[in-house]
Design a protein around this motif. Structure first.
Motif, PDB file in Angstrom:
ATOM      1  N   THR A 167       0.642  -1.115  -0.006  1.00 14.39           N
ATOM      2  CA  THR A 167      -0.020   0.038  -0.067  1.00 14.39           C
ATOM      3  C   THR A 167       0.798   1.357  -0.022  1.00 14.39           C
ATOM      4  OG1 THR A 167      -1.760   1.184   1.185  1.00 14.39           O
ATOM      5  CG2 THR A 167      -0.016   0.277   2.454  1.00 14.39           C
ATOM      6  N   ARG A 168       0.400   2.290  -0.533  1.00 13.21           N
ATOM      7  CA  ARG A 168       1.061   3.567  -0.925  1.00 13.21           C
ATOM      8  C   ARG A 168       0.660   4.617   0.340  1.00 13.21           C
ATOM      9  NH1 ARG A 168       2.785   4.973  -6.815  1.00 13.21           N
ATOM     10  NH2 ARG A 168       2.997   6.676  -5.911  1.00 13.21           N
ATOM     11  N   PHE A 436      18.856   1.783 -13.071  1.00 11.07           N
ATOM     12  CA  PHE A 436      17.225   1.527 -12.509  1.00 11.07           C
ATOM     13  C   PHE A 436      16.375   2.451 -13.198  1.00 11.07           C
ATOM     14  CE2 PHE A 436      19.561  -0.832  -8.884  1.00 11.07           C
ATOM     15  CZ  PHE A 436      19.063  -2.192  -9.330  1.00 11.07           C
ATOM     16  N   LYS A 437      15.126   1.887 -13.473  1.00  7.70           N
ATOM     17  CA  LYS A 437      14.072   2.741 -13.889  1.00  7.70           C
ATOM     18  C   LYS A 437      13.577   3.102 -12.426  1.00  7.70           C
ATOM     19  CE  LYS A 437      12.657  -0.042 -17.745  1.00  7.70           C
ATOM     20  NZ  LYS A 437      11.662  -0.824 -18.371  1.00  7.70           N
ATOM     21  N   SER A 438      12.971   4.361 -12.490  1.00  6.24           N
ATOM     22  CA  SER A 438      12.200   4.875 -11.412  1.00  6.24           C
ATOM     23  C   SER A 438      11.327   3.841 -10.762  1.00  6.24           C
ATOM     24  CB  SER A 438      11.353   6.322 -11.800  1.00  6.24           C
ATOM     25  OG  SER A 438      12.196   7.164 -12.194  1.00  6.24           O
ATOM     26  N   GLN A 490      15.051  12.823  -7.868  1.00  7.95           N
ATOM     27  CA  GLN A 490      14.269  12.794  -9.022  1.00  7.95           C
ATOM     28  C   GLN A 490      13.438  11.395  -9.406  1.00  7.95           C
ATOM     29  OE1 GLN A 490      17.304  13.742 -11.931  1.00  7.95           O
ATOM     30  NE2 GLN A 490      16.593  15.746 -12.111  1.00  7.95           N
ATOM     31  N   LYS A 491      13.980  10.221  -8.998  1.00  8.11           N
ATOM     32  CA  LYS A 491      13.493   9.020  -9.011  1.00  8.11           C
ATOM     33  C   LYS A 491      12.274   8.857  -8.241  1.00  8.11           C
ATOM     34  CE  LYS A 491      17.284   6.070 -10.510  1.00  8.11           C
ATOM     35  NZ  LYS A 491      16.817   5.739 -11.753  1.00  8.11           N
ATOM     36  N   MET A 492      12.498   9.309  -6.782  1.00  8.02           N
ATOM     37  CA  MET A 492      11.454   9.504  -6.000  1.00  8.02           C
ATOM     38  C   MET A 492      10.221  10.066  -6.468  1.00  8.02           C
ATOM     39  SD  MET A 492      12.548   7.303  -3.802  1.00  8.02           S
ATOM     40  CE  MET A 492      13.510   6.598  -5.259  1.00  8.02           C
ATOM     41  N   ASP A 493      10.523  11.469  -6.911  1.00  8.47           N
ATOM     42  CA  ASP A 493       9.681  12.395  -7.510  1.00  8.47           C
ATOM     43  C   ASP A 493       8.807  11.674  -8.636  1.00  8.47           C
ATOM     44  OD1 ASP A 493       8.582  15.223  -7.274  1.00  8.47           O
ATOM     45  OD2 ASP A 493       9.482  15.455  -9.399  1.00  8.47           O
ATOM     46  N   HIS A 494       9.584  10.992  -9.288  1.00  9.31           N
ATOM     47  CA  HIS A 494       8.638  10.388 -10.719  1.00  9.31           C
ATOM     48  C   HIS A 494       7.782   9.554  -9.907  1.00  9.31           C
ATOM     49  CE1 HIS A 494       7.958   7.668 -13.905  1.00  9.31           C
ATOM     50  NE2 HIS A 494       7.979   8.670 -14.463  1.00  9.31           N
ATOM     51  N   ILE A 495       7.975   8.577  -9.233  1.00 15.32           N
ATOM     52  CA  ILE A 495       7.148   7.623  -8.571  1.00 15.32           C
ATOM     53  C   ILE A 495       6.023   8.287  -7.927  1.00 15.32           C
ATOM     54  CG2 ILE A 495       6.898   5.902  -6.765  1.00 15.32           C
ATOM     55  CD1 ILE A 495       9.705   5.201  -7.160  1.00 15.32           C
ATOM     56  N   ASP A 504       0.734   9.836   0.169  1.00 20.80           N
ATOM     57  CA  ASP A 504       1.419   8.913  -0.372  1.00 20.80           C
ATOM     58  C   ASP A 504       2.924   8.603  -0.030  1.00 20.80           C
ATOM     59  OD1 ASP A 504       1.325   7.151  -2.917  1.00 20.80           O
ATOM     60  OD2 ASP A 504       3.404   8.367  -2.864  1.00 20.80           O
ATOM     61  N   PHE A 505       3.189   7.368   0.009  1.00 21.13           N
ATOM     62  CA  PHE A 505       4.398   7.196   0.846  1.00 21.13           C
ATOM     63  C   PHE A 505       5.707   7.682   0.023  1.00 21.13           C
ATOM     64  CE2 PHE A 505       8.333   4.482   0.647  1.00 21.13           C
ATOM     65  CZ  PHE A 505       8.495   4.468   2.148  1.00 21.13           C
ATOM     66  N   TRP A 506       5.557   7.614  -1.286  1.00 19.83           N
ATOM     67  CA  TRP A 506       6.785   8.233  -2.117  1.00 19.83           C
ATOM     68  C   TRP A 506       6.552   9.508  -2.309  1.00 19.83           C
ATOM     69  CZ3 TRP A 506      10.368   4.747  -2.733  1.00 19.83           C
ATOM     70  CH2 TRP A 506      10.010   3.279  -2.586  1.00 19.83           C
ATOM     71  N   THR A 507       5.619  10.165  -2.100  1.00 20.54           N
ATOM     72  CA  THR A 507       5.649  11.798  -1.920  1.00 20.54           C
ATOM     73  C   THR A 507       6.498  12.011  -0.765  1.00 20.54           C
ATOM     74  OG1 THR A 507       3.450  11.766  -3.163  1.00 20.54           O
ATOM     75  CG2 THR A 507       3.897  13.671  -1.861  1.00 20.54           C
ATOM     76  N   GLN A 508       5.952  11.415   0.473  1.00 16.84           N
ATOM     77  CA  GLN A 508       6.902  11.697   1.610  1.00 16.84           C
ATOM     78  C   GLN A 508       8.372  11.531   1.372  1.00 16.84           C
ATOM     79  OE1 GLN A 508       5.496  12.958   3.757  1.00 16.84           O
ATOM     80  NE2 GLN A 508       3.375  12.053   4.395  1.00 16.84           N
TER      81      GLN A 508
END
Length: 584
Positions: A167-168, A436-438, A490-495, A504-508
C-alpha cells in the motif's frame, strides 16, 4: 507586550501547533511566529466565531476515519481456516507432525470468495509483490496460479505483510503495521507459536516495511531478532544435536525423530532460511544492534539444494545474493577476529579472488542482473573499506590527528589502493543505480537503501580524509555526490507522479529527498565549494533548487523540541518543483 500568552489567548499558529505563545517586548506578534517568519494573528475572536463550525468539521473527520478503519478491518479480516493439508504441515513449536513440507501448490481450488472489489485490489497487490518486489529479495517463490484468496486462507500472516508493504497510503501503512505487530505479538509472545507463515511475514515486513521511516523508531532490528528466534526455535538453521538433554518436564520440547533432517525440509523453508540469513546480515551491518546470523553446514546444504532444484530464475538470484553477502560477512568477521592486524595485501587478495569468481557466475542476460550487480559492487566496497577502516583515521574529522596504524596493517600504498578500490566500487554501484528505472525503486528493500547509505557515507569520509598519500580529489573527479542525491530525488519524485498526494509514501520520500538536496546546495552556496571536497567536483556548482528553503524552519522547530512529528511537519512542506521530474 500585546497581551497574549495566557491559556486560551494564543495566536492561530501557536494554537494549531499546541505550542506556548509568548508575546514579543516590541508588541508585534509572538516570539515563535517571529522566529519562524510567520504572520502572527490573534485567535481569540476567530476561535469563538468558528468554534461551532470547527467542532462539526472535526466530528465529520472522526466519523470518516472510523469508517475507513472499519473498512480496512473488514478487508484484512481472516476468513475461517478449515483444516487443510497446508495448515497441518506448518512448522509449529511442538513439531506435532513428522512432515514439515510446506511448499505452495501450483494450483489451488478456490474455497473462499472475496468481494469483487476487495479481490481485485488484493490481486493487484499480490501481482506487484510477486512480479516486481520479489526480484530484489527472492526468499519465496509464488507461482502465477497462487491467488490472493489462497494466501489469505493458508498464509494469512504473510498475506497481511504483503498488503502492508504494497500500500502507498501512509495512513494505511501505519494502521496495517499496527495490526501486523499486534498479531505478531499475540502469536509469538502470548501463544509461543512458530510457523513458516510467521517467518515469511516477518521477512516481508522487514525487507519492505520501512518501519524505521514510517514510525521514526529503530524497530527493524527487533523484528529481525524475532524472525531469527523462529528459525532457531524449529531448528531450521541446524539440526538438534545428538547429545541434547532437554526434558519436556523442565520446559524442553519433544521432537519427532528425524524430522529435522535437511532432506525433510521443503524448498519453501530452505528459501526462507536463506532469506533470513541475507536480511539478518545486512541489518546487523547497517544498524549495528544485533549480531549476524551464523552460517552453518545445514544452511550450506540448503543453499546447494536451492541451486540444484531451482523452480524459478529467482532461485538462482537468491543463491547468488546469499553467497555475496556471506563473503561480505566473512570479510568483516576476519577483520574483527584479527583486530585489524591482518596484512591488507593478504586480506584483499583472498577476498577479491572469491568475489571475481562470483562475478563470473552472474549470467549476462539474467532478468535480475542489475540487482545482482548492485549487490556485487556493494560487497566489493565492503571488502575494500573493511581492509582500510581498522587503520582508524576515517572516523576522525578532517584535519585532526589520526590513530597510529597497527604494525602489520600494511603500507601506505596498500591502504591507498584499498581506498581507490572503494571509490571505484562506489562509482560502479552508482552506474547500476542510475540504470534502474524509477519504478524499480518501488522494489527497493532495506538492503538496497543500506547500500546507498554506505556508498554516500564512505564517499564523504574519503573526501575529507587528509592523511599523507591520499588525494581527496580522487573522489571529486570520480563521483559527484550532489548529482547522486539529485538523481535519487528525481526518481522518488517520478514515482510520486505529476499530481502527488500528501498521504502517498513516495511523496513523503520525495519531500525528504528535496530537504536533503536543498541543504546540500545551501551548504555549497554558503561555503563556496570550499572545505567540502567530494561534495561537489571541480566545475560542479549548486544548481539552485526551487524548494523554498526558509520552510525548513518548521522541520528544525519540530526536531528542536523533540516532538517526534518530523514526518508530519515534512508533509506540510511544498512539493518539489516540476524541474525535478524525469522520464521513467
Amino acid at each position: 507586550m500585546d497581551g497574549r500568552g495566557p491559556y486560551g489567548l494564543a495566536c492561530m499558529n501557536c494554537f494549531k501547533a499546541k505550542s506556548k505563545c509568548v508575546g514579543r517586548p516590541e508588541g508585534d506578534g509572538c516570539q515563535r511566529c517571529h522566529r519562524l517568519k510567520k504572520q502572527c494573528n490573534p485567535s481569540d475572536s476567530i476561535r469563538r466565531r468558528n468554534s461551532q463550525k470547527a467542532q462539526s468539521s472535526r466530528i465529520a473527520q472522526l466519523e470518516s476515519k472510523l469508517d475507513d478503519l472499519f473498512s480496512l478491518l473488514q478487508a484484512v479480516q481472516q476468513p475461517p481456516a478449515p483444516t487443510s493439508t497446508a495448515s497441518q504441515t506448518s512448522v509449529t513449536g511442538d513439531h506435532s507432525s513428522s512432515d514439515t513440507s510446506m511448499s505452495l501448490p501450483s494450483s489451488v481450488p478456490p474455497t473462499y470468495h472475496m468481494p469483487a472489489d476487495e479481490s481485485r485490489n488484493t490481486e493487484e497487490s499480490l501481482a506487484l509483490f510477486r512480479d516486481t518486489m520479489l526480484r530484489a529479495c527472492p526468499f519465496i517463490y509464488l507461482p502465477p496460479t497462487v491467488t490472493a484468496q489462497y494466501l489469505q486462507k493458508e498464509r494469512p500472516f504473510f498475506f497481511q505483510a504483503v498488503l502492508a508493504v504494497t500500500t502507498r497510503s501512509m495512513r494505511e501503512k501505519r494502521m496495517r503495521a499496527q495490526q501486523f505487530k499486534a498479531t505478531l505479538a499475540q502469536a509469538t509472545v502470548v501463544e509461543n507459536r512458530s510457523s513458516i507463515d510467521l517467518l515469511l511475514g516477518l521477512l516481508t515486513y522487514v525487507a519492505w516495511g520501512y518501519d524505521h521511516f514510517i514510525h521514526s523508531a529503530p524497530t527493524t532490528s527487533r523484528l529481525m531478532q524475532i524472525a531469527l528466534s523462529i528459525v532457531y526455535d524449529v531448528h531450521l538453521n541446524k539440526p538438534l544435536p545428538g547429545d541434547h538433554h532437554m526434558m519436556t518436564l523442565l520446559g524442553g520440547k519433544a521432537f519427532c525423530s528425524g524430522s529435522e533432517a535437511p532432506e525433510r525440509h521443503s524448498l519453501e523453508e530452505q528459501r526462507a532460511v536463506l532469506g533470513c540469513f541475507l536480511l539478518a546480515s545486512v541489518i546487523s551491518s547497517y544498524f549495528a544492534q544485533n549480531d549476524p546470523m551464523r552460517w552453518t553446514s545445514q544452511m550450506e546444504d540448503f543453499l546447494r539444494t536451492v541451486e540444484a532444484n531451482a523452480e524459478h530464475q529467482n532461485d538462482h538470484a537468491l543463491a547468488l545474493h546469499v553467497r555475496l553477502q556471506l563473503l561480505a560477512q566473512r570479510a568483516a568477521q576476519v577483520r574483527d577476529e584479527h583486530n585489524g592486524l591482518l596484512p591488507i595485501a593478504f586480506f584483499l587478495t583472498s577476498f577479491r579472488g572469491q568475489l571475481e569468481a562470483l562475478r563470473a557466475s552472474i549470467p549476462l542476460e539474467h532478468p535480475n542482473k542489475y540487482w545482482l550487480l548492485a549487490h556485487l559492487y556493494y560487497v566489493e566496497l565492503s571488502i575494500n573499506s573493511t581492509a582500510f577502516l581498522p587503520q582508524g583515521s576515517l572516523e576522525s574529522p578532517a584535519g585532526t590527528p589520526s590513530a597510529p596504524s597497527p604494525p602489520n596493517s600494511g603500507s601506505d600504498w596498500e591502504r591507498v589502493d584499498s581506498m581507490q578500490g572503494s571509490v571505484k566500487a562506489i562509482k560502479s554501484w552508482m552506474d547500476v543505480f542510475f540504470a534502474f528505472k524509477s519504478t524499480d525503486c518501488m522494489a527497493f528493500t532495506i538492503h538496497l537503501w543500506a547500500q546507498l547509505a554506505r556508498s554516500l557515507v564512505t564517499l564523504y569520509r574519503l573526501s575529507t580524509y587528509t592523511e599523507a598519500g591520499w588525494d581527496p580529489e580522487v573522489v571529486c573527479n570520480t563521483v559527484d555526490l550532489l548529482e547522486v542525491v539529485k538523481h535519487t530525488t528525481q526518481k522518488m519524485d517520478h514515482i510520486a507522479g505529476p499530481n502527488p498526494v500528501s498521504d502517498d509514501f513516495w511523496t513523503q520520500v520525495a519531500r525528504l529527498g528535496a530537504v536533503i538536496r536543498a541543504w546540500l546546495e545551501s551548504q555549497l552556496q554558503r561555503d563556496g565549494n570550499e572545505g567540502m571536497p567530494g561534495w561537489a567536483p571541480s566545475g560542479c556548482s549548486a544548481s539552485g533548487t526551487q524548494f523554498p528553503w526558509d520552510m525548513s524552519a518548521e522541520l528544525t522547530d519540530s526536531l528542536a523540541y523533540g516532538n517526534e512529528t518530523w514526518l508530519q511537519t515534512l508533509s506540510s512542506l511544498p512539493l518539489p518543483g516540476s524541474s525535478m521530474r524525469m522520464p521513467p
